[in-house]
Design a protein around this motif. Structure first.
Motif, PDB file in Angstrom:
ATOM      1  N   PRO A  71     -10.049  10.355  -6.086  1.00 57.45           N
ATOM      2  CA  PRO A  71      -9.327   9.639  -5.027  1.00 57.45           C
ATOM      3  C   PRO A  71     -10.001   8.346  -4.580  1.00 57.45           C
ATOM      4  CG  PRO A  71      -9.577  11.964  -4.446  1.00 57.45           C
ATOM      5  CD  PRO A  71     -10.468  11.701  -5.629  1.00 57.45           C
ATOM      6  N   GLN A  72      -9.177   7.344  -4.357  1.00 51.59           N
ATOM      7  CA  GLN A  72      -9.661   6.180  -3.602  1.00 51.59           C
ATOM      8  C   GLN A  72      -9.077   6.329  -2.205  1.00 51.59           C
ATOM      9  OE1 GLN A  72      -9.786   2.323  -5.604  1.00 51.59           O
ATOM     10  NE2 GLN A  72     -10.274   3.321  -7.522  1.00 51.59           N
ATOM     11  N   CYS A  73      -7.931   5.667  -1.903  1.00 56.58           N
ATOM     12  CA  CYS A  73      -7.373   5.921  -0.565  1.00 56.58           C
ATOM     13  C   CYS A  73      -6.889   7.358  -0.470  1.00 56.58           C
ATOM     14  CB  CYS A  73      -6.273   4.926  -0.236  1.00 56.58           C
ATOM     15  SG  CYS A  73      -4.638   5.344  -0.875  1.00 56.58           S
ATOM     16  N   GLY A  74      -6.497   7.946  -1.588  1.00 59.53           N
ATOM     17  CA  GLY A  74      -6.105   9.356  -1.616  1.00 59.53           C
ATOM     18  C   GLY A  74      -4.641   9.624  -1.329  1.00 59.53           C
ATOM     19  N   TYR A  75      -3.893   8.574  -0.967  1.00 68.42           N
ATOM     20  CA  TYR A  75      -2.535   8.816  -0.489  1.00 68.42           C
ATOM     21  C   TYR A  75      -1.606   9.347  -1.581  1.00 68.42           C
ATOM     22  CZ  TYR A  75       1.608   8.212   2.400  1.00 68.42           C
ATOM     23  OH  TYR A  75       2.751   8.437   3.131  1.00 68.42           O
ATOM     24  N   CYS A  76      -1.807   8.876  -2.816  1.00 66.54           N
ATOM     25  CA  CYS A  76      -0.937   9.322  -3.914  1.00 66.54           C
ATOM     26  C   CYS A  76      -1.356  10.664  -4.476  1.00 66.54           C
ATOM     27  CB  CYS A  76      -0.967   8.313  -5.056  1.00 66.54           C
ATOM     28  SG  CYS A  76      -2.556   8.322  -5.934  1.00 66.54           S
ATOM     29  N   GLN A  77      -2.565  11.123  -4.103  1.00 69.63           N
ATOM     30  CA  GLN A  77      -3.198  12.173  -4.898  1.00 69.63           C
ATOM     31  C   GLN A  77      -2.516  13.535  -4.794  1.00 69.63           C
ATOM     32  OE1 GLN A  77      -5.129  11.340  -7.245  1.00 69.63           O
ATOM     33  NE2 GLN A  77      -5.858   9.295  -6.611  1.00 69.63           N
ATOM     34  N   ALA A  78      -1.884  13.827  -3.675  1.00 66.90           N
ATOM     35  CA  ALA A  78      -1.155  15.101  -3.596  1.00 66.90           C
ATOM     36  C   ALA A  78      -0.089  15.135  -4.687  1.00 66.90           C
ATOM     37  CB  ALA A  78      -0.519  15.259  -2.224  1.00 66.90           C
TER      38      ALA A  78
ATOM     39  N   PRO B 282       0.864  -1.189   0.000  1.00 68.87           N
ATOM     40  CA  PRO B 282       0.000   0.000   0.000  1.00 68.87           C
ATOM     41  C   PRO B 282       0.895   1.232   0.000  1.00 68.87           C
ATOM     42  CG  PRO B 282       0.065  -0.952   2.205  1.00 68.87           C
ATOM     43  CD  PRO B 282       0.811  -1.900   1.292  1.00 68.87           C
ATOM     44  N   LEU B 283       0.428   2.323  -0.600  1.00 70.49           N
ATOM     45  CA  LEU B 283       1.361   3.431  -0.819  1.00 70.49           C
ATOM     46  C   LEU B 283       1.794   4.136   0.474  1.00 70.49           C
ATOM     47  CD1 LEU B 283       2.876   4.527  -3.238  1.00 70.49           C
ATOM     48  CD2 LEU B 283       1.163   6.316  -3.441  1.00 70.49           C
ATOM     49  N   GLU B 284       0.968   4.114   1.484  1.00 74.98           N
ATOM     50  CA  GLU B 284       1.387   4.693   2.770  1.00 74.98           C
ATOM     51  C   GLU B 284       2.159   3.629   3.549  1.00 74.98           C
ATOM     52  OE1 GLU B 284      -1.738   5.536   5.622  1.00 74.98           O
ATOM     53  OE2 GLU B 284      -0.416   6.712   6.895  1.00 74.98           O
TER      54      GLU B 284
ATOM     55  N   ILE C 269       2.976   6.713  -8.926  1.00 77.24           N
ATOM     56  CA  ILE C 269       2.257   5.442  -8.755  1.00 77.24           C
ATOM     57  C   ILE C 269       0.947   5.696  -8.025  1.00 77.24           C
ATOM     58  CG2 ILE C 269       2.261   3.250  -7.461  1.00 77.24           C
ATOM     59  CD1 ILE C 269       5.238   3.016  -8.026  1.00 77.24           C
ATOM     60  N   CYS C 270      -0.130   5.082  -8.518  1.00 79.29           N
ATOM     61  CA  CYS C 270      -1.355   4.999  -7.721  1.00 79.29           C
ATOM     62  C   CYS C 270      -1.618   3.524  -7.469  1.00 79.29           C
ATOM     63  CB  CYS C 270      -2.560   5.615  -8.425  1.00 79.29           C
ATOM     64  SG  CYS C 270      -4.056   5.381  -7.438  1.00 79.29           S
ATOM     65  N   ARG C 271      -1.403   3.099  -6.247  1.00 77.96           N
ATOM     66  CA  ARG C 271      -1.588   1.689  -5.900  1.00 77.96           C
ATOM     67  C   ARG C 271      -3.060   1.282  -6.010  1.00 77.96           C
ATOM     68  NH1 ARG C 271      -2.645  -2.598  -5.303  1.00 77.96           N
ATOM     69  NH2 ARG C 271      -1.897  -4.229  -3.913  1.00 77.96           N
ATOM     70  N   CYS C 272      -3.963   2.247  -5.854  1.00 75.94           N
ATOM     71  CA  CYS C 272      -5.396   1.943  -5.935  1.00 75.94           C
ATOM     72  C   CYS C 272      -5.885   1.876  -7.378  1.00 75.94           C
ATOM     73  CB  CYS C 272      -6.214   2.979  -5.169  1.00 75.94           C
ATOM     74  SG  CYS C 272      -5.808   3.063  -3.417  1.00 75.94           S
ATOM     75  N   GLY C 273      -5.057   2.306  -8.328  1.00 75.39           N
ATOM     76  CA  GLY C 273      -5.456   2.202  -9.729  1.00 75.39           C
ATOM     77  C   GLY C 273      -6.465   3.245 -10.164  1.00 75.39           C
ATOM     78  N   THR C 274      -6.236   4.510  -9.814  1.00 76.34           N
ATOM     79  CA  THR C 274      -7.180   5.566 -10.219  1.00 76.34           C
ATOM     80  C   THR C 274      -6.785   6.219 -11.552  1.00 76.34           C
ATOM     81  OG1 THR C 274      -5.985   7.310  -9.024  1.00 76.34           O
ATOM     82  CG2 THR C 274      -7.669   6.125  -7.792  1.00 76.34           C
ATOM     83  N   TYR C 275      -5.851   5.610 -12.276  1.00 78.22           N
ATOM     84  CA  TYR C 275      -5.298   6.256 -13.480  1.00 78.22           C
ATOM     85  C   TYR C 275      -6.356   6.699 -14.477  1.00 78.22           C
ATOM     86  CZ  TYR C 275      -0.966   4.113 -11.779  1.00 78.22           C
ATOM     87  OH  TYR C 275       0.103   3.735 -11.017  1.00 78.22           O
TER      88      TYR C 275
HETATM   89  S1  FES Z   1      -5.647   6.655  -4.458  1.00 78.56           S
HETATM   90 FE1  FES Z   1      -4.644   5.156  -3.243  1.00 78.56          FE
HETATM   91  S2  FES Z   1      -2.642   5.184  -4.018  1.00 78.56           S
HETATM   92 FE2  FES Z   1      -3.716   6.468  -5.366  1.00 78.56          FE
END
Ligand code: FES
Ligand code: FES
Lengths: 759, 154
Positions: B97-104, A375-377, B133-139
């Motif tokens: 956003p999904q988890c949102g972590y990559c979005q910034a 996971p990215l975090e 990278i977006c691990r959640c696949g929001t590309y």
């Molecule tokens: S929204 Fe989760 S890593 Fe991109």
């Protein structure tokens, strides 16, 4: 060959296997019913307005005994006199959109003005909220009835208050957008009635009339994620963002081969580094799901803690450390595959007879590798040991279990554990295990101030609970009518305790229902494994469906049949031994499966003529209570470079709560599945993980992501089930089947880049 | 003492901070700007992307001592620029956003793209966003949101 069983690893594995069963254990045909006494108001008359929460059966919580601010902490809904409505989401937000969905479900029954609802994360208190985990795609089915009743109950109390004030019959009052109105022209906002409503009796949940699907105004539409404004502006939300006064920062270093212990380390050298505040050995419990031994470094900031970690030299005791080797596993599995085990786990009909009389038979061997969650975090938790209390802020998927985990590793009572749930930067099943939370607590016991434990990305790759590799030897037979007649599967997998499959390494329940043949035999052979395994998005299904649905395509080709017709015939074959025994707990339905397959074929243009080098592949699965079919249309060039033209996903998970979020899960799961099938693989040698960062683990990037993913939902009045997982498993076999139809080359192992393919 | 220009303000970094510390960790641990994220630390994921004099930079690779007087913009400040605001709005409009972590990091890369290429083609988007990278696949939605934002700027 690793042979010795590490008992604490076996114990850890048993804990995770049980956790995975519990997480999945939810009635498929409706959420847990609520009894009369479970529903209660938290505040009487007063400034708080109407606050509604729940008791769990058997818990003697006295609403009146809870004072002031605490009252809101056990709540689902708070309606204040200023007309503000706060809804508390009890489950972790990991990217599945649950905070938005939970709010929508309550707001729908409450007839609240969604634009003015504030969503907040509930405190972790399973006595009040019940299960507060996120996993197994079960958050929605678990909470569906509970949340609808909360919304409808609060509305009933508001209506009762208005009826009393207006001296009218409650049935004549209508509710809309946080307003009540009566044909006489009287109207009032929820806020103006909040205090009066709080004095009304709490209704019996069973007496509440819930809306029919046709009456929904919010559910099923597209909504914005409730935290989006904070996400896009970079406000603090995640575990890693936690900042507390006087906070210090820690790194933690464990043995790269799981199970190694610290003999000694260069303590004086580390301690002397500028900015390092302390360093010490943590013995831990030796249980991977809790705290493994390691060296903690406490520093004034994260970078200093990381730099010192790089300078750390640890002398490891490797006597009990893993010596696992994935090359060895692959070679051994291949040999084991040749002889079917003496004792099958399932044996229906007469497989030998069927093979002897078959029109045609086919055999194939499939394999797929270990995988990390990444996971990215990166894992982190902030912990503070003060006043006999261990208080943590953590991005966990199982905060409710964290209470017991932390009590065990710190030695305090559970009521001295406080867990604050943060937003989670990706879960995928990794954060069902609270190891990093336990480590932070163990470190905090030795530090006087709040301490944030931060893993590096390398820590995350090295210390995961991996998706196990798997190896399947299949033999199948078709009869003279071209129908599937016999299925034999030898599954070579792993064990942590020498007795049963390691977590996530068992043949999944879902496949037992959805692979239907009149003669069917399955057997399992297990290889001992030390490296811990666990739940990885759609555990088991995420890889086993690839093997099963690819082999199904081999069978339909052998039979000379149209693949879609072959699948429909197979799924509608009646084999009583394979049918779910209790439709209340397993909602598998051949009719729902057939519907998704048919619609997917139609939407994907099944049967159309494609240019040379192009192919269309289709597969389906029953996973996590969802019925899903996926189709991939692609072309492959002479250099085995794949271009994906279109992905079609057809899903039946009952009614949709948030269409934007559900479609996002379908797109995200398909993209994740492409990423995993193309490139992801964890190799282990001498107990050490080879892949250390994303440069070794080629997670899919923008230029290679599919540009067209169409999601179609078959909505029904069946109770809703989760969207986090079901759209993953059928993608890889649809991809493999499409590659076959484009090139004539069968994909029997993953990842595809090992076979020379690229996207 | 280092004087940094961050989001249009001067921010001071004390001598206790080693100038070799990556800008990312100074932002996060010393300046309370936690929007820029740590994902890999090795220039692989792009979660830490900020703008330095308008160019997208991996802040996990840039030491704070090398920032000098250059203007740094982070996710916390990008909404004050026209393209940043457009991108943020586009992100929310189609629920990226999904988890949102990559979005910034995604938003910082996307804004830099619009700054240099107001109407990006698919291959411009591929090139500009390949480092995130977006691990959640929001590309798929990121691509659409960039196009939507670009359409609003013309
Ligand atoms: S929204 Fe989760 S890593 Fe991109
Ligand atoms: S943290 Fe800087 S690129 Fe990943």
């Amino acid at each position: 060959m690793p042979a010795k069983i590490n008992t604490r690893f076996a114990q850890s594995d048993a804990y995770i296997s049980q956790l995975m069963r519990d997480v999945r254990d939810v009635p498929a045909q409706g959420a847990f019913p609520m009894g009369r006494r479970t529903f209660f108001k938290l505040a009487g008359a007063g400034a708080a307005g109407l606050v509604l929460g729940f008791h769990l059966p058997g818990e003697a919580f006295a609403a009146t005994a809870q004072a002031g601010k605490d009252q809101a902490m056990n709540a689902f809904i708070r309606i204040a006199p200023d007309n503000s409505i706060t809804i508390y989401s009890k489950a972790p937000e990991i990217g599945q959109g649950i905070k938005t969905s939970f709010g929508l479900i309550i707001a729908e029954e409450l007839d609240a003005d969604w634009n003015h609802v504030v969503m907040e994360q509930a405190e972790i208190n399973p006595k009040v909220y019940g299960n507060q985990g996120a996993g197994g795609s079960t958050s929605i089915p678990r909470a569906w009835d509970q949340l609808r009743q909360a919304g409808a109950g609060a509305k009933a109390m508001l209506v009762a208050a208005a009826a009393k004030q207006w001296k009218v019959d409650p049935s004549q009052i209508t509710a809309r957008d946080s307003m009540l109105s009566h044909p006489s022209g009287k109207s009032a906002t929820y806020g103006s009635l909040a205090i009066a409503a709080a004095n009304m009796p709490v209704p019996d949940p069973k007496s509440l009339k819930l809306k029919a699907r046709s009456e929904y105004r919010l559910l099923g539409r597209r909504h914005r994620g409730v935290d989006d404004p904070k996400v896009v502006t970079g406000q603090p939300l995640f575990g890693i963002d936690v900042q507390l006064p006087d906070m210090v920062y820690a790194s933690y270093t464990k043995c790269p081969a799981a199970g190694g212990k610290v003999k000694s380390f260069n303590d004086a050298e580390i301690r002397a580094l500028p900015g390092v505040l302390d360093c010490f050995v943590v013995e831990g419990t030796g249980v991977p799901a809790e705290v493994m031994p390691g060296v903690a470094i406490v520093a004034k900031d994260t970078w200093t803690a990381f730099q010192a970690k790089n300078r750390l030299k640890v002398d490891w005791d490797l006597s009990e450390a893993s010596k696992d080797s994935t090359t060895e596993f692959s070679a051994r599995a291949k040999k084991l595959a040749a002889s079917f085990p003496g004792k099958p786990v399932v044996d229906i009909g007469n497989v030998d007879n069927a093979f002897a009389n078959a029109a045609k038979t086919v055999e194939a061997y499939y394999e797929y590798p270990f995988a990390a969650h990444a996971p990215l975090e990166p894992q982190n938790t902030t912990a503070h040991w003060h006043d006999g209390v261990i208080e943590v802020w953590s991005p966990s998927q199982q905060p409710n279990r964290g209470l017991a985990n932390l009590a065990k590793v710190t030695g305090v009572k559970e009521d001295k554990v406080v867990i604050h749930q943060t937003r989670v930067g990706g879960g995928f099943g990794r954060r069902l295990v609270n190891d990093y939370m336990c480590e932070a607590a163990a470190i905090a016991l030795k530090v006087k101030t709040p301490v944030k434990l931060q893993w590096t990305r390398e820590d995350d790759f090295n210390h995961d609970f991996y998706r196990p590799a798997g190896y399947h030897q299949f033999k199948g037979a078709v009869d003279k009518n071209g129908k599937l007649d016999a299925w034999q599967e030898h599954f070579i997998t792993f064990t942590a305790d020498g007795k049963k499959e390691a977590s996530g390494a068992n043949l999944t329940e879902n496949l037992k229902y959805s692979t239907i043949a009149p003669n069917l035999r399955r057997g399992t052979t297990m290889m001992p494994l030390v490296i811990p395994t666990g739940a990885w998005r759609a555990p088991g299904d995420n890889a086993q469906v690839f093997a099963n649905q690819s082999f199904m395509h081999e069978l339909s080709l052998t039979a000379g049949r149209d693949h879609v017709q072959f699948l429909l015939d197979a799924v509608n074959t009646r084999v009583p031994e394979l049918a779910p025994k209790d439709p209340k707990t397993v909602n598998f339905s051949p009719a729902r499966a057939s519907a998704v397959i048919k619609l997917c074929a139609e939407k994907a243009g099944w049967g159309k003529t494609l240019p040379q080098g192009s192919g269309l592949g289709l597969a389906w699965c029953y996973s996590h209570a969802g019925h899903v079919a996926q189709a991939v249309e692609l072309s492959v060039d002479a250099n085995k470079r794949i271009t994906i033209h279109k992905v079609t996903v057809v899903i039946d998970v009952g009614p949709i709560i948030d269409m934007a979020g559900s479609e996002a899960q379908a797109q995200g799961a398909s993209t994740d599945a492409l990423s995993t099938a193309m490139g992801l693989q964890i190799n282990i040698e001498n107990g050490r993980i080879k892949q250390q960062n994303y440069n070794d683990y080629p997670t899919l990037r923008m230029p290679f992501a599919p540009k067209v993913i169409e999601a179609h939902f078959i909505q029904s009045d069946n109770p809703p089930t989760g969207m986090g997982e079901p759209a993953f498993p059928a993608f890889a076999p649809a991809l493999g089947n499409a590659i076959f139809s484009a090139t004539g080359e069968r994909v029997r192992s993953l990842p595809l880049r090992n076979l020379g393919y690229s996207v | 003492m280092l004087r940094l220009q961050i989001n249009g303000e001067e921010r001071l970094v004390g001598d206790d901070v080693d100038p070799k510390t990556p800008l990312l960790w100074v932002l996060r641990d010393h300046l309370s700007l936690v929007g820029s994220k740590f994902g890999c630390g090795v220039a692989q994921c792009g979660a830490c992307t900020v703008h330095v004099d308008g160019k997208p930079v991996r802040s996990c690779q840039l030491t704070v001592g090398n920032v000098g007087a250059k203007a740094v913009t982070t996710i916390e400040g990008i909404g004050k620029t026209p393209n940043g605001a457009k991108i943020q709005a586009a992100w929310m409009e189609i629920e990226v956003p999904q988890c949102g972590y990559c979005q910034a990091g995604q938003i910082m890369s996307a804004t830099a793209l619009l700054n240099s290429t107001p109407s990006p083609s698919d291959s411009d988007i591929d090139a500009a966003m390949a480092g995130n990278i977006c691990r959640c696949g929001t590309y798929i939605r990121i691509r659409q949101a960039i196009k939507n934002a670009a359409a609003k700027s013309v």
